[in-house]
Design a protein around this motif. Structure first.
Motif, short mmCIF file in Angstrom:
data_model
loop_
_atom_site.label_atom_id
_atom_site.label_comp_id
_atom_site.label_asym_id
_atom_site.label_seq_id
_atom_site.Cartn_x
_atom_site.Cartn_y
_atom_site.Cartn_z
N HIS A 1 0.84 -1.20 0.00
CA HIS A 1 0.00 0.00 0.00
C HIS A 1 0.87 1.25 0.00
N LEU B 1 0.68 1.13 -4.14
CA LEU B 1 -0.68 1.60 -4.39
C LEU B 1 -0.76 3.12 -4.29
N ARG B 2 -0.16 3.69 -3.25
CA ARG B 2 -0.22 5.15 -3.10
C ARG B 2 0.46 5.84 -4.29
N GLU C 1 -9.10 8.55 -4.25
CA GLU C 1 -7.81 7.84 -4.31
C GLU C 1 -7.91 6.47 -3.62
N MET D 1 -7.25 2.82 -5.19
CA MET D 1 -6.32 1.84 -4.60
C MET D 1 -7.02 0.50 -4.41
N GLU E 1 -8.13 4.46 4.85
CA GLU E 1 -7.34 3.72 3.85
C GLU E 1 -7.13 2.28 4.30
#
Ligand SMILES: [Zn+2]
Length: 452
Positions: A112, A116-117, A133, A137, A166
């Motif tokens: 992540h 992903l970020r 966002e 993701m 998140e």
């Protein structure tokens, strides 16, 4: 019946049920076909007389990420499989392993924090992701899990901007796929205990399987390890699905530019800790204790310089090892790709487990210790056919000399961090002998990409 390879006369350690006894192993097409006391015929043979035959070690957490140097260090310490991807999930490396093979077996989880970020356009580690966002993701994470990723990794301390939202959104995805999340806790040192609560909350609310990374490096302080373990015990008691892993050293490696060393970093480790507890471990100052000037200079100019942070208490390691939900992983570095640089975990962890914690300190029995680096990681990741010696399993084996086995890698101010261990007699990956008495046999492609 003639097998491709026969491993003869070794004391073979099997699990479920646990047994250690003189056996012969017949291997064909990369698989264990038979384990027996009877004599076997093979096109080739390995004499394991006087030695112990173990399932090849599975490294639950490394930063090998397809890099040859670290893979060689791991193979020399008996690892036949490694899982990683905390920092880089490089599509090219993955494809290369899929197409051409690798020295050892390799699996990945998706990060992540760093994959992903980045993919949704966030570069500032202190920035929170927007709802949009997060949604993006989630879609990406699903793709990774569908294509064989072993889970989703969160480096909360390295990416402090990660919000609860998140974590929850991605934890839900992992749970839906029957996968796990791996967490580098939000804080290390004396503040780490509070940040465990965040992990328990995710585990409770989503039901996802959670793995806490490098426990010793996060909570390896007097009084703190015990507290952390008892909190994890309680959470498991309450139904949370939690495992953890630990390293076996009293100092952890990081990059000098990491957020772990931001601001008054030393305060989180107690009053006696100062800049003097930092040792530079790569670059031209390697082996030197850091000064304030050096710290500022390297952070500004060479933030990727490796440092060793000597703040942990070795006496805490056995406490973690005693817990059956704690595995042992190397955390092996992805480089640097030359000698006399780095941290001894990359070359020494598994032989150290056997020499120090099984044979000398007797913290664990041999089969208990070996399970932490074979059967238990395999089960946690759902890896079929590995982590045990039984008929039908992949022929990933390590043969050790119980008299000789020991780690020789040491911190850079005392020795060579990449010094290979002694007493690893043979390493077999998918039925091929890749290492014999510390000599590679020129087979660099016996390892496969493994998928969930
Ligand atoms: Zn790591």
């Amino acid at each position: 019946m003639e097998y491709d390879l026969v491993v003869k006369n070794g004391d073979v350690l099997c699990f479920e049920p646990d047994s250690l006894g003189r056996r012969n192993i017949g291997i064909s097409q990369g698989k264990i076909k038979v384990i027996t006391t009877k004599a076997l015929r093979g096109k080739a043979s390995v004499d394991a007389g006087g030695k112990i035959v173990l399932p090849g070690f599975i490294d639950f957490h490394s930063h090998v990420d397809g890099k040859e140097f670290s893979a060689r260090c791991l193979a020399r310490q008996g690892a036949t499989t490694t899982i990683g991807g905390e920092r880089s999930f490089d599509g090219l490396a993955i494809r290369s392993i899929q197409e051409k093979g690798f020295l050892i077996n390799h699996g990945f989880y998706v990060s992540h924090s760093f994959t992903l970020r980045k993919a949704v356009g966030i570069s500032d580690p202190y920035q929170k992701a927007t709802d949009r966002e997060i949604q993006n993701m989630v879609v990406l994470a699903e793709k990774f899990l569908e294509s064989g990723s072993f889970g989703i990794h969160f480096g909360l301390e390295l990416v402090p901007g990660t919000s609860e939202k998140e974590i929850f959104a991605l934890a839900e995805v992992a749970r839906e796929y029957g996968s796990i999340i791996l967490i580098h806790m939000r804080k290390d040192g004396f503040q780490a205990i509070q940040t465990l609560e965040e992990i328990f909350k995710v585990a409770k609310a989503t039901g996802v399987a959670v793995h806490i990374l490098h426990l010793m490096y996060m909570v390896g302080f007097k009084g703190i390890m015990e507290k952390a373990l008892s909190k994890i015990d309680d959470a498991i008691e309450e139904g949370c699905n939690i495992t953890a892993d630990t390293g076996l050293y009293n100092a952890f490696p990081t990059c000098i530019g990491s957020s772990i060393l931001d601001g008054e970093w030393y305060k989180k480790y107690g009053e006696t800790v100062s800049i003097k507890n930092l040792m530079i471990s790569s670059g031209i100052y390697a082996g030197e204790i850091c000064s304030q000037g050096c710290y500022r200079y390297l952070r500004r100019e060479f933030p990727n310089t490796l440092v060793t942070v000597s703040v942990l208490d070795e006496a805490e390691i056995p406490k973690a090892l005693k817990k059956d939900y704690v595995f042992v992983s190397t955390n092996a570095a992805d480089g640097p790709h030359y000698e006399r640089i780095g941290h001894p975990e990359t070359a020494g962890t598994f032989p150290r487990l056997i020499r120090h914690y099984v044979m000398e300190k007797k913290v664990l029995g041999l089969s208990e210790a070996v399970k932490k680096i074979s059967l238990l990681p395999a089960k946690r990741f759902g890896i079929q056919n590995k982590g045990n010696l039984k008929e039908g399993c992949d022929a990933d084996l390590v043969i050790i000399d119980p008299e000789k086995i020991r780690d020789r890698a040491d911190f850079i101010n005392r020795g060579d961090p990449n010094m290979p261990p002694e007493g690893i007699s043979y390493v077999l990956v998918n039925g091929k002998v890749i290492l014999k008495e510390n000599q590679f046999q020129g087979i660099n492609n016996a390892g496969k990409m493994i998928n969930y």
